[in-house]
Write a protein that holds these residues in place. Structure first.
Motif, PDB file in Angstrom:
ATOM      1  N   THR A   1       0.844  -1.208   0.000  1.00 52.76           N
ATOM      2  CA  THR A   1       0.000   0.000   0.000  1.00 52.76           C
ATOM      3  C   THR A   1       0.874   1.252   0.000  1.00 52.76           C
ATOM      4  O   THR A   1       0.661   2.182  -0.790  1.00 52.76           O
ATOM      5  CB  THR A   1      -0.923   0.000   1.237  1.00 52.76           C
ATOM      6  N   ARG A   2       1.868   1.279   0.872  1.00 58.07           N
ATOM      7  CA  ARG A   2       2.742   2.461   0.951  1.00 58.07           C
ATOM      8  C   ARG A   2       3.537   2.633  -0.339  1.00 58.07           C
ATOM      9  O   ARG A   2       3.672   3.743  -0.858  1.00 58.07           O
ATOM     10  CB  ARG A   2       3.714   2.328   2.111  1.00 58.07           C
ATOM     11  N   ALA A   3       4.098   1.541  -0.815  1.00 54.59           N
ATOM     12  CA  ALA A   3       4.941   1.625  -2.017  1.00 54.59           C
ATOM     13  C   ALA A   3       4.104   2.069  -3.223  1.00 54.59           C
ATOM     14  O   ALA A   3       4.534   2.918  -4.016  1.00 54.59           O
ATOM     15  CB  ALA A   3       5.589   0.264  -2.283  1.00 54.59           C
ATOM     16  N   MET A   4       2.911   1.517  -3.352  1.00 58.56           N
ATOM     17  CA  MET A   4       2.033   1.912  -4.460  1.00 58.56           C
ATOM     18  C   MET A   4       1.624   3.370  -4.326  1.00 58.56           C
ATOM     19  O   MET A   4       1.555   4.110  -5.318  1.00 58.56           O
ATOM     20  CB  MET A   4       0.784   1.020  -4.480  1.00 58.56           C
ATOM     21  N   ALA A   5       1.338   3.798  -3.096  1.00 54.67           N
ATOM     22  CA  ALA A   5       0.893   5.183  -2.866  1.00 54.67           C
ATOM     23  C   ALA A   5       1.946   6.177  -3.310  1.00 54.67           C
ATOM     24  O   ALA A   5       1.651   7.185  -3.958  1.00 54.67           O
ATOM     25  CB  ALA A   5       0.547   5.388  -1.394  1.00 54.67           C
ATOM     26  N   VAL A   6       3.201   5.884  -2.970  1.00 55.65           N
ATOM     27  CA  VAL A   6       4.293   6.789  -3.333  1.00 55.65           C
ATOM     28  C   VAL A   6       4.450   6.862  -4.854  1.00 55.65           C
ATOM     29  O   VAL A   6       4.635   7.923  -5.428  1.00 55.65           O
ATOM     30  CB  VAL A   6       5.603   6.306  -2.666  1.00 55.65           C
ATOM     31  N   GLU A   7       4.355   5.707  -5.497  1.00 59.15           N
ATOM     32  CA  GLU A   7       4.518   5.695  -6.950  1.00 59.15           C
ATOM     33  C   GLU A   7       3.358   6.387  -7.672  1.00 59.15           C
ATOM     34  O   GLU A   7       3.552   7.052  -8.686  1.00 59.15           O
ATOM     35  CB  GLU A   7       4.651   4.249  -7.451  1.00 59.15           C
ATOM     36  N   LEU A   8       2.140   6.228  -7.129  1.00 57.02           N
ATOM     37  CA  LEU A   8       0.962   6.670  -7.880  1.00 57.02           C
ATOM     38  C   LEU A   8       0.470   8.067  -7.509  1.00 57.02           C
ATOM     39  O   LEU A   8      -0.343   8.652  -8.241  1.00 57.02           O
ATOM     40  CB  LEU A   8      -0.166   5.647  -7.710  1.00 57.02           C
ATOM     41  N   ALA A   9       0.945   8.616  -6.392  1.00 56.54           N
ATOM     42  CA  ALA A   9       0.473   9.950  -5.967  1.00 56.54           C
ATOM     43  C   ALA A   9       0.643  11.013  -7.060  1.00 56.54           C
ATOM     44  O   ALA A   9      -0.279  11.811  -7.292  1.00 56.54           O
ATOM     45  CB  ALA A   9       1.174  10.376  -4.679  1.00 56.54           C
ATOM     46  N   PRO A  10       1.769  11.046  -7.783  1.00 54.63           N
ATOM     47  CA  PRO A  10       1.910  12.082  -8.812  1.00 54.63           C
ATOM     48  C   PRO A  10       0.878  11.980  -9.930  1.00 54.63           C
ATOM     49  O   PRO A  10       0.691  12.925 -10.692  1.00 54.63           O
ATOM     50  CB  PRO A  10       3.328  11.841  -9.373  1.00 54.63           C
ATOM     51  N   PHE A  11       0.206  10.844 -10.030  1.00 52.61           N
ATOM     52  CA  PHE A  11      -0.798  10.649 -11.083  1.00 52.61           C
ATOM     53  C   PHE A  11      -2.220  10.873 -10.553  1.00 52.61           C
ATOM     54  O   PHE A  11      -3.205  10.563 -11.226  1.00 52.61           O
ATOM     55  CB  PHE A  11      -0.689   9.236 -11.663  1.00 52.61           C
ATOM     56  N   GLY A  12      -2.342  11.359  -9.315  1.00 55.26           N
ATOM     57  CA  GLY A  12      -3.666  11.624  -8.754  1.00 55.26           C
ATOM     58  C   GLY A  12      -4.374  10.387  -8.249  1.00 55.26           C
ATOM     59  O   GLY A  12      -5.590  10.392  -8.025  1.00 55.26           O
ATOM     60  N   ILE A  13      -3.604   9.312  -8.064  1.00 58.44           N
ATOM     61  CA  ILE A  13      -4.205   8.040  -7.626  1.00 58.44           C
ATOM     62  C   ILE A  13      -3.811   7.798  -6.167  1.00 58.44           C
ATOM     63  O   ILE A  13      -2.631   7.897  -5.814  1.00 58.44           O
ATOM     64  CB  ILE A  13      -3.694   6.871  -8.496  1.00 58.44           C
ATOM     65  N   ARG A  14      -4.799   7.495  -5.323  1.00 55.26           N
ATOM     66  CA  ARG A  14      -4.522   7.240  -3.898  1.00 55.26           C
ATOM     67  C   ARG A  14      -4.628   5.752  -3.592  1.00 55.26           C
ATOM     68  O   ARG A  14      -5.445   5.044  -4.195  1.00 55.26           O
ATOM     69  CB  ARG A  14      -5.501   8.019  -3.029  1.00 55.26           C
ATOM     70  N   VAL A  15      -3.793   5.303  -2.654  1.00 52.77           N
ATOM     71  CA  VAL A  15      -3.792   3.889  -2.265  1.00 52.77           C
ATOM     72  C   VAL A  15      -3.739   3.816  -0.741  1.00 52.77           C
ATOM     73  O   VAL A  15      -2.799   4.340  -0.120  1.00 52.77           O
ATOM     74  CB  VAL A  15      -2.584   3.126  -2.850  1.00 52.77           C
ATOM     75  N   ASN A  16      -4.749   3.234  -0.145  1.00 53.27           N
ATOM     76  CA  ASN A  16      -4.788   3.105   1.314  1.00 53.27           C
ATOM     77  C   ASN A  16      -5.162   1.675   1.697  1.00 53.27           C
ATOM     78  O   ASN A  16      -5.520   0.866   0.846  1.00 53.27           O
ATOM     79  CB  ASN A  16      -5.815   4.094   1.894  1.00 53.27           C
ATOM     80  N   ALA A  17      -5.063   1.408   3.002  1.00 54.04           N
ATOM     81  CA  ALA A  17      -5.440   0.083   3.515  1.00 54.04           C
ATOM     82  C   ALA A  17      -6.270   0.255   4.777  1.00 54.04           C
ATOM     83  O   ALA A  17      -6.192   1.303   5.446  1.00 54.04           O
ATOM     84  CB  ALA A  17      -4.189  -0.742   3.817  1.00 54.04           C
ATOM     85  N   ILE A  18      -7.058  -0.741   5.088  1.00 47.33           N
ATOM     86  CA  ILE A  18      -7.666  -0.810   6.421  1.00 47.33           C
ATOM     87  C   ILE A  18      -7.206  -2.106   7.076  1.00 47.33           C
ATOM     88  O   ILE A  18      -6.950  -3.101   6.394  1.00 47.33           O
ATOM     89  CB  ILE A  18      -9.212  -0.732   6.395  1.00 47.33           C
TER      90      ILE A  18
END
Ligand code: ADP
Length: 247
Positions: A163-180
């Motif tokens: 989740t963290r790794a994807m979030a960092v990669e995708l944030a510049p593209f306006g895409i958010r990645v989170n977990a519960i």
């Protein structure tokens, strides 16, 4: 309505936490493709919730299932904005030296490979629309493991790291990645972890400060928030939905 007009894929939506997420998403205005390997379970939830849910039978360990779900989202609902990677499998309590390879492979293929497959199927589309939200359903076991569930817990820790790794990669593209991180839930999966019976249940509840098991509705509420625009500044987090267990 937090998710008005948004189109979501929810995996494992035929039961438990996934069903709670599907129901909450529709209440918040979303259109949902419900992917589950259990055809009857998916059909039941879709029939109960109504035309804003389209069921599709699929196995999250295969890329083709996600691609079929994404195609259905686009053909039935004309878009795709959200992916919830919820489908998961548990393991019975086993000492490390006794868990066989077949069980390890099942955990890895469902709990880990599903996140990879989901990303492969949706990220190019999310980049093209410069938005999108991915939510991975991990577990309190991923941050606060208990003995004898090692490979399950490790798979959930991997989901949080992904989740963290994807979030960092995708944030510049306006895409958010989170977990519960759900704590033990009042769902069919619980018996795999703890066996059946009131005594086992009470023992688990005693470890949760708020004094009850989690529910599908608890996960639906957290998921709807994290996937909505209200959480537009939140990415890369894993939110404990745990009644205080991980404090
Ligand atoms: P939980 O407590 O995580 O909600 P449940 O067993 O109640 O657990 O629900 C899990 C759902 O995920 C079930 O409907 C099950 O059929 C589905 N599921 C499990 N493995 C897969 C898979 N490989 N692909 C798609 N759906 C799956």
């Amino acid at each position: 309505m937090r998710l008005a007009g948004k189109v979501a894929i929810v995996t494992g939506g035929g039961s438990g936490f996934g069903e709670g997420i599907v129901r909450k998403f529709v209440t918040e205005g979303a259109l949902v493709v419900l992917m589950d390997r259990d055809e009857a379970a998916a059909a039941r939830v879709a029939a109960e919730v109504g035309e804003n849910v389209r069921p599709i039978t699929g196995d999250v360990s295969t890329l083709g299932s996600f691609e079929a779900a994404a195609d259905l989202a686009r053909s039935a609902f004309s878009g795709l904005d959200i992916l919830v990677n919820n489908a998961g499998v548990a393991q019975p309590p086993l000492a490390l030296e006794t868990m066989n390879e077949e069980m390890f492979d099942r955990i890895a293929n469902v709990n880990m490979r599903s996140i990879y497959n989901g990303a492969r199927a949706v990220v190019a589309h999310f980049k093209s629309i410069k938005s999108g939200a991915i939510l991975n359903v991990a577990s309190t076991g991923g941050v606060s493991p208990r003995p004898n569930l090692t490979w399950y817990n490790a798979s959930k820790g991997w989901a949080i790291a992904a989740t963290r790794a994807m979030a960092v990669e995708l944030a510049p593209f306006g895409i958010r990645v989170n977990a519960i991180n759900p704590v033990a839930g009042d769902t069919p999966l619980l018996s795999t972890f703890i066996g059946s019976g009131e005594e086992n249940r009470a023992r688990v509840v005693a470890t949760i400060p708020i004094g009850r098991l989690s529910t599908p509705a608890d996960m639906g509420n957290a998921a709807a928030f994290l996937c909505s625009d209200e959480a537009s500044m939140i990415t890369g987090v894993d939110l404990n939905v745990d009644g205080g267990k991980c404090i």
